[in-house]
Design an enzyme around this catalytic site. Structure first.
Site, PDB file in Angstrom:
ATOM      1  N   CYS A   1      20.645 -40.401   1.267  1.00  0.00           N
ATOM      2  CA  CYS A   1      19.296 -39.849   1.480  1.00  0.00           C
ATOM      3  C   CYS A   1      18.209 -40.721   0.860  1.00  0.00           C
ATOM      4  O   CYS A   1      17.373 -41.288   1.558  1.00  0.00           O
ATOM      5  CB  CYS A   1      19.209 -38.454   0.865  1.00  0.00           C
TER       6      CYS A   1
HETATM    7  N1  SAJ Z   1      18.909 -41.209  -9.654  1.00  0.00           N
HETATM    8  C1  SAJ Z   1      18.359 -41.887 -10.738  1.00  0.00           C
HETATM    9  N2  SAJ Z   1      17.520 -41.217 -11.577  1.00  0.00           N
HETATM   10  C2  SAJ Z   1      17.200 -39.900 -11.369  1.00  0.00           C
HETATM   11  C3  SAJ Z   1      17.766 -39.229 -10.264  1.00  0.00           C
HETATM   12  C4  SAJ Z   1      18.618 -39.892  -9.421  1.00  0.00           C
HETATM   13  O1  SAJ Z   1      18.628 -43.065 -10.944  1.00  0.00           O
HETATM   14  O2  SAJ Z   1      16.446 -39.337 -12.175  1.00  0.00           O
HETATM   15  C5  SAJ Z   1      19.794 -41.924  -8.742  1.00  0.00           C
HETATM   16  C6  SAJ Z   1      21.178 -41.327  -8.661  1.00  0.00           C
HETATM   17  O3  SAJ Z   1      22.019 -41.917  -9.634  1.00  0.00           O
HETATM   18  C7  SAJ Z   1      21.619 -41.695  -7.244  1.00  0.00           C
HETATM   19  C8  SAJ Z   1      20.321 -41.703  -6.460  1.00  0.00           C
HETATM   20  O4  SAJ Z   1      19.260 -41.811  -7.426  1.00  0.00           O
HETATM   21  O5  SAJ Z   1      22.200 -42.963  -7.208  1.00  0.00           O
HETATM   22  C9  SAJ Z   1      20.107 -40.440  -5.625  1.00  0.00           C
HETATM   23  O6  SAJ Z   1      20.339 -39.368  -6.489  1.00  0.00           O
HETATM   24  P1  SAJ Z   1      19.931 -37.854  -6.096  1.00  0.00           P
HETATM   25  O7  SAJ Z   1      20.042 -37.030  -7.351  1.00  0.00           O
HETATM   26  O8  SAJ Z   1      18.651 -37.828  -5.368  1.00  0.00           O
HETATM   27  O9  SAJ Z   1      21.138 -37.371  -5.187  1.00  0.00           O
HETATM   28  P2  SAJ Z   1      21.343 -37.431  -3.626  1.00  0.00           P
HETATM   29  O10 SAJ Z   1      21.196 -38.782  -3.054  1.00  0.00           O
HETATM   30  O11 SAJ Z   1      22.627 -36.722  -3.378  1.00  0.00           O
HETATM   31  O12 SAJ Z   1      20.118 -36.584  -3.055  1.00  0.00           O
HETATM   32  C10 SAJ Z   1      20.329 -35.300  -2.557  1.00  0.00           C
HETATM   33  C11 SAJ Z   1      19.108 -35.004  -1.743  1.00  0.00           C
HETATM   34  N3  SAJ Z   1      19.364 -33.823  -0.966  1.00  0.00           N
HETATM   35  C12 SAJ Z   1      18.926 -33.779   0.309  1.00  0.00           C
HETATM   36  O13 SAJ Z   1      18.352 -34.696   0.837  1.00  0.00           O
HETATM   37  C13 SAJ Z   1      19.202 -32.541   1.049  1.00  0.00           C
HETATM   38  C14 SAJ Z   1      17.902 -34.788  -2.646  1.00  0.00           C
HETATM   39  O14 SAJ Z   1      16.812 -34.256  -1.881  1.00  0.00           O
HETATM   40  C15 SAJ Z   1      18.221 -33.816  -3.746  1.00  0.00           C
HETATM   41  O15 SAJ Z   1      17.078 -33.637  -4.569  1.00  0.00           O
HETATM   42  C16 SAJ Z   1      19.360 -34.383  -4.560  1.00  0.00           C
HETATM   43  O16 SAJ Z   1      20.510 -34.419  -3.671  1.00  0.00           O
HETATM   44  C17 SAJ Z   1      19.666 -33.532  -5.767  1.00  0.00           C
HETATM   45  O17 SAJ Z   1      18.693 -32.990  -6.363  1.00  0.00           O
HETATM   46  O18 SAJ Z   1      20.841 -33.475  -6.142  1.00  0.00           O
END
Ligand code: SAJ
Length: 459
Positions: free
Chosen positions: A280
């Protein structure tokens, strides 16, 4: 709701939805489509699940779930109802009254949207098109997709949207492995092409989603999803930039964030990392910036966020070089162990994982690199060679020149690894409880030591 000329197609479908006699369809039985189909069956509907992957269809009939959030037990119960029919045959569209499209929307090689999966589905819908069907696109995509790739294509066949067929966009909000939020209890935004479309889409989704959030058009719904994920990408990039700033200034960004997040309003913590992965966050903002360029609008925030986040693997490798230098070593010829290859903790998903980039960069710098991940047991490197995870072996881990924590899986024994005395590059502050001189972290300066062995004092 005033629907204007409430035609009999509308009335017939509404009654079928309300009585749950409508046959529902889900195209794409992945991490979005399968949980959606399961919810629909749970709520009493007959559901046809269409997927091009015959292997998936076979596994479903064998009661073998391939989606972490759907247990074999749940799948078995769904199959036992006799109301779920997985198939690869698009001709099944003839049976369907309402269809949800949940296919991938990746990026092409040059980072442009790849909507080919949606186009393929629309071509099949056109083959088996019939009057009265409700089509809802769920795949994350740029504003205008629903109108351009679905509405216009069906209108070319002479169908009138809002009368002969009904069209909505409702962005998926599945967060794989999220124990708290699932398909049923996550609020669902939905935008209809006409009032009749929205009324039908809202009536249908309300049957198997707890909270439905109607908006005035598919474009608003399309844009809302991109706002959600671009918000994350930009904020993650911002905190990554702050981490590199603090590194330069000799301030611990992790302590700074912990202090800032005590503010009970007006602040939301994000955390530095080795880059961003997943299906995403790295992709969705590029769909938005690509479309905006068509309007001669160039989003500097999105481009800057993408380049800042894409730079993080390089920052991690450069930091590693500085840390090895404290031991009079270079990356070249060093033995490096990467802990964690998946893109986020406690899952095996490797898509766009920054750990893959970190691995290649160490290799390119002449290091011998291994990885250990309790979930992602192997990956294919840039040459297509399968690289297996090494076994969890603390004695073996002691032999490495450096251990780099890239994914902070919960089940790693951080204490045992900290006490090995091997220099650690911590990209997630996972070793926050161990204040040893040989444990370094991104977002803070490298503590200089007079002699290499001084850094190995283990408290
Ligand atoms: N990440 C960071 N720092 C942060 C948060 C995330 O480096 O503070 C990195 C993570 O390690 C990862 C990437 O960013 O590599 C994405 O992380 P993510 O927490 O956004 O997880 P995703 O990719 O699974 O995003 C999904 C998304 N869900 C949908 O699109 C329906 C996102 O909108 C959600 O907010 C997220 O899950 C979530 O909150 O878990």
């Amino acid at each position: 709701m005033e629907v204007g000329a409430v035609n009999n197609q509308y009335q017939k479908l509404l009654e079928a939805i309300e009585s749950k006699n409508a046959v529902l369809g889900v195209v794409g039985l992945g991490y979005v489509g399968l949980p959606l189909a399961v919810e629909m069956v749970k709520q009493g509907f007959r559901v046809v699940g269409i997927d091009l992957d015959a292997g998936k269809v076979d596994r479903l009939y064998r009661g073998e779930s391939y989606i972490h959030d759907i247990s074999d037990e749940t799948l078995g119960e769904v199959m036992a109802t006799g109301r779920f029919k997985p198939t690869t045959d698009y001709a099944s569209l003839r049976e369907i009254d309402a269809i949800s499209i949940c296919v991938p929307t990746p990026l092409s090689e040059n980072q442009d949207p790849d909507t080919s999966y949606i186009v393929t589905v629309v071509e099949q819908i056109k083959r088996f098109m019939k009057k009265g069907i409700l089509i809802t696109l769920e795949s994350t995509t740029y504003p205008g997709t629903t109108e351009e790739l679905i509405q216009r294509e069906l209108e070319k066949l002479g169908y009138v949207v809002g009368e002969d067929f009904f069209l909505c966009f409702s962005p998926e909000r599945v967060d794989p492995s999220n124990a708290k939020f699932n398909t049923f209890n996550t609020p669902k935004v939905i935008g209809g092409t006409t009032e009749a479309c929205l009324a039908l889409g809202t009536a249908l989704y309300s049957k198997y989603v707890q909270t439905v959030v109607p908006v005035s058009s598919p474009k608003v719904a399309e844009m809302s999803k991109l706002l959600e994920n671009t918000f994350r990408s930009v904020n993650i990039a911002f905190i990554n930039e702050m981490a590199m700033m603090c590194d330069r200034m000799g301030i611990d960004i992790w302590e700074v964030i912990d202090a800032a997040k005590t503010k009970p309003f007006g602040f939301m913590p994000f955390y530095p990392g080795p880059g961003i992965g997943g299906h995403c966050i790295p992709l969705d903002p590029m769909y938005l910036s690509w479309k905006a360029k068509g309007f001669r609008f160039y989003s500097q925030f999105i481009e800057l966020a993408q380049s800042t986040n894409d730079n993080m693997p390089y920052y991690v490798v450069n930091k590693t070089s500085k840390i090895l230098n404290e031991y009079a070593k270079s990356i070249k010829k060093s033995n490096i162990l990467i802990l964690g290859m998946a893109y986020k903790p406690d899952i095996s998903d490797l898509r766009e994982s920054p750990a893959l980039e970190v691995y290649e960069l160490y290799k390119d710098s002449g290091a011998k690199v291994d990885f250990y991940d309790p979930y992602a047991t192997s990956f294919r490197d840039k040459h297509g060679i399968t690289v297996p995870s090494v076994a969890y072996d603390l004695e073996k881990f002691k032999t490495y020149d450096c251990i780099v924590l890239v994914t902070n899986h919960s089940n790693l024994d951080y204490g045992a690894i900290a006490h090995l005395g091997v220099p650690i590059v911590d990209t997630r502050n996972a070793f926050r409880d161990f204040k040893f001189p040989h444990i370094y972290k991104i977002g803070h300066s490298v503590q200089h030591v007079a002699e290499a062995n001084e850094a190995l004092i283990v408290g």
